[in-house]
Write a protein that holds these residues in place. Structure first.
Motif, short mmCIF file in Angstrom:
data_model
loop_
_atom_site.label_atom_id
_atom_site.label_comp_id
_atom_site.label_asym_id
_atom_site.label_seq_id
_atom_site.Cartn_x
_atom_site.Cartn_y
_atom_site.Cartn_z
N ARG A 1 -70.75 -19.82 -49.56
CA ARG A 1 -71.14 -19.33 -47.86
C ARG A 1 -70.82 -18.59 -47.17
NH1 ARG A 1 -73.00 -24.82 -49.66
NH2 ARG A 1 -72.12 -25.79 -51.32
N GLN A 2 -72.20 -17.80 -46.75
CA GLN A 2 -71.91 -16.63 -45.73
C GLN A 2 -72.90 -17.13 -44.10
OE1 GLN A 2 -71.58 -13.23 -46.70
NE2 GLN A 2 -69.45 -13.00 -47.12
N GLY A 3 -72.44 -17.82 -42.61
CA GLY A 3 -73.28 -17.97 -42.63
C GLY A 3 -74.92 -18.99 -42.41
N ASP A 4 -75.52 -18.24 -42.97
CA ASP A 4 -76.76 -19.19 -42.65
C ASP A 4 -77.50 -19.35 -43.77
OD1 ASP A 4 -77.13 -20.86 -40.16
OD2 ASP A 4 -78.48 -19.19 -39.62
N GLY A 5 -76.57 -18.06 -44.80
CA GLY A 5 -76.80 -18.24 -46.15
C GLY A 5 -75.88 -18.25 -46.84
N ALA A 6 -76.69 -18.41 -48.42
CA ALA A 6 -75.59 -19.21 -50.03
C ALA A 6 -76.12 -18.98 -50.74
CB ALA A 6 -75.10 -20.79 -49.05
N ILE A 7 -74.97 -18.64 -51.95
CA ILE A 7 -75.73 -18.26 -53.15
C ILE A 7 -75.07 -18.75 -54.98
CG2 ILE A 7 -74.47 -15.66 -52.76
CD1 ILE A 7 -76.71 -14.78 -54.25
N LEU B 1 -77.93 -14.42 -63.31
CA LEU B 1 -79.11 -14.98 -62.21
C LEU B 1 -78.69 -16.02 -60.96
CD1 LEU B 1 -80.17 -17.20 -65.21
CD2 LEU B 1 -81.19 -14.87 -64.39
N SER B 2 -79.35 -15.89 -59.64
CA SER B 2 -78.61 -16.79 -59.28
C SER B 2 -79.14 -17.49 -58.62
CB SER B 2 -78.55 -15.63 -57.41
OG SER B 2 -79.38 -14.94 -56.79
N VAL B 3 -79.00 -18.50 -57.54
CA VAL B 3 -80.09 -19.45 -56.75
C VAL B 3 -78.95 -19.16 -55.27
CG1 VAL B 3 -80.59 -21.04 -58.26
CG2 VAL B 3 -78.45 -21.18 -57.04
N LEU B 4 -79.67 -19.59 -54.03
CA LEU B 4 -79.77 -18.58 -52.74
C LEU B 4 -80.32 -19.38 -52.64
CD1 LEU B 4 -80.93 -15.33 -51.86
CD2 LEU B 4 -81.31 -15.65 -54.46
N THR B 5 -80.09 -19.61 -50.50
CA THR B 5 -80.79 -19.85 -49.41
C THR B 5 -80.65 -18.41 -48.53
OG1 THR B 5 -78.78 -20.81 -48.30
CG2 THR B 5 -80.18 -21.76 -49.78
N MET B 6 -81.52 -18.15 -47.92
CA MET B 6 -81.68 -16.98 -46.96
C MET B 6 -82.19 -17.33 -45.05
SD MET B 6 -83.55 -13.95 -49.64
CE MET B 6 -85.15 -14.41 -48.87
N PHE C 1 -83.38 -16.98 -57.73
CA PHE C 1 -84.43 -17.90 -56.95
C PHE C 1 -83.90 -18.29 -55.98
CE2 PHE C 1 -83.69 -18.17 -61.54
CZ PHE C 1 -85.16 -18.17 -62.39
N PRO C 2 -84.19 -18.05 -55.10
CA PRO C 2 -84.24 -18.96 -53.49
C PRO C 2 -84.72 -20.21 -54.13
CG PRO C 2 -86.57 -17.01 -53.54
CD PRO C 2 -86.18 -17.00 -55.04
N VAL C 3 -83.89 -20.60 -52.89
CA VAL C 3 -84.45 -22.04 -53.07
C VAL C 3 -83.70 -23.34 -51.14
CG1 VAL C 3 -83.55 -22.38 -54.91
CG2 VAL C 3 -81.91 -22.82 -53.93
N ASP C 4 -84.30 -24.28 -50.62
CA ASP C 4 -84.31 -24.86 -49.63
C ASP C 4 -83.23 -25.26 -49.66
OD1 ASP C 4 -87.09 -24.23 -49.42
OD2 ASP C 4 -87.84 -25.95 -49.95
N ASP C 5 -82.05 -26.22 -50.87
CA ASP C 5 -81.11 -26.50 -50.52
C ASP C 5 -79.56 -26.22 -51.70
OD1 ASP C 5 -78.79 -28.82 -51.01
OD2 ASP C 5 -80.68 -30.11 -49.86
N ILE C 6 -79.47 -25.47 -51.54
CA ILE C 6 -78.40 -24.57 -52.44
C ILE C 6 -77.12 -25.72 -53.39
CG2 ILE C 6 -76.02 -23.91 -51.68
CD1 ILE C 6 -77.08 -21.63 -53.33
N ASP C 7 -77.26 -26.67 -52.39
CA ASP C 7 -76.28 -28.12 -53.03
C ASP C 7 -77.02 -28.84 -54.26
OD1 ASP C 7 -73.57 -27.28 -51.98
OD2 ASP C 7 -74.67 -27.24 -50.09
#
Length: 124
Positions: free
Chosen positions: A102-108, A119-124, A66-72
């Protein structure tokens, strides 16, 4: 042959009622039940079939992201709904105390459904 086919994905669970409660109530996804199976109505018209399987063994990989804008914010909201996030230490998937890698600009952040599917939530 399949270029124009509206393919869809699916995965198994041992308990349709538990899956319906988790995906519909906890995650807030629109779900329908028909013929003993669930359909998850995901954004963008990406329906996913959830079917019962006796003796189900969860996959050892992430089945749905599930892509999200704000992972926190997503992790905090899901935690408040009772979702527990996986914690990985001493691996390439090392997570922080919230369960976020957290890696670079992405997080999962990974979590499981009642059947143990990842399952996951992530930012790309």
């Amino acid at each position: 042959m399949f270029r124009e086919t509206k393919a869809f994905s699916g995965f198994a669970v041992p308990d349709i009622a538990a899956a319906k409660a988790f995906y519909g109530d906890t995650l807030g996804i629109d779900v329908t039940e028909d013929n003993g199976m669930l359909t998850l109505h995901l954004a963008g018209g990406r329906d996913t079939l959830v079917y019962p399987k006796p003796g189900h063994v969860p996959a050892t990989y992430t089945i749905l992201n599930f892509p999200v804008d704000d992972i926190d914010q997503a992790v905090d909201e899901l935690t408040a709904r009772g979702v527990q996030f996986e914690r990985y230490e001493g691996t390439p998937f090392e997570t922080d105390p919230k369960g976020v890698q957290r890696q670079g600009d992405g997080a999962i952040a990974w979590f499981t459904d009642p059947a143990g599917n990842i399952l996951s939530v992530l930012t790309m």
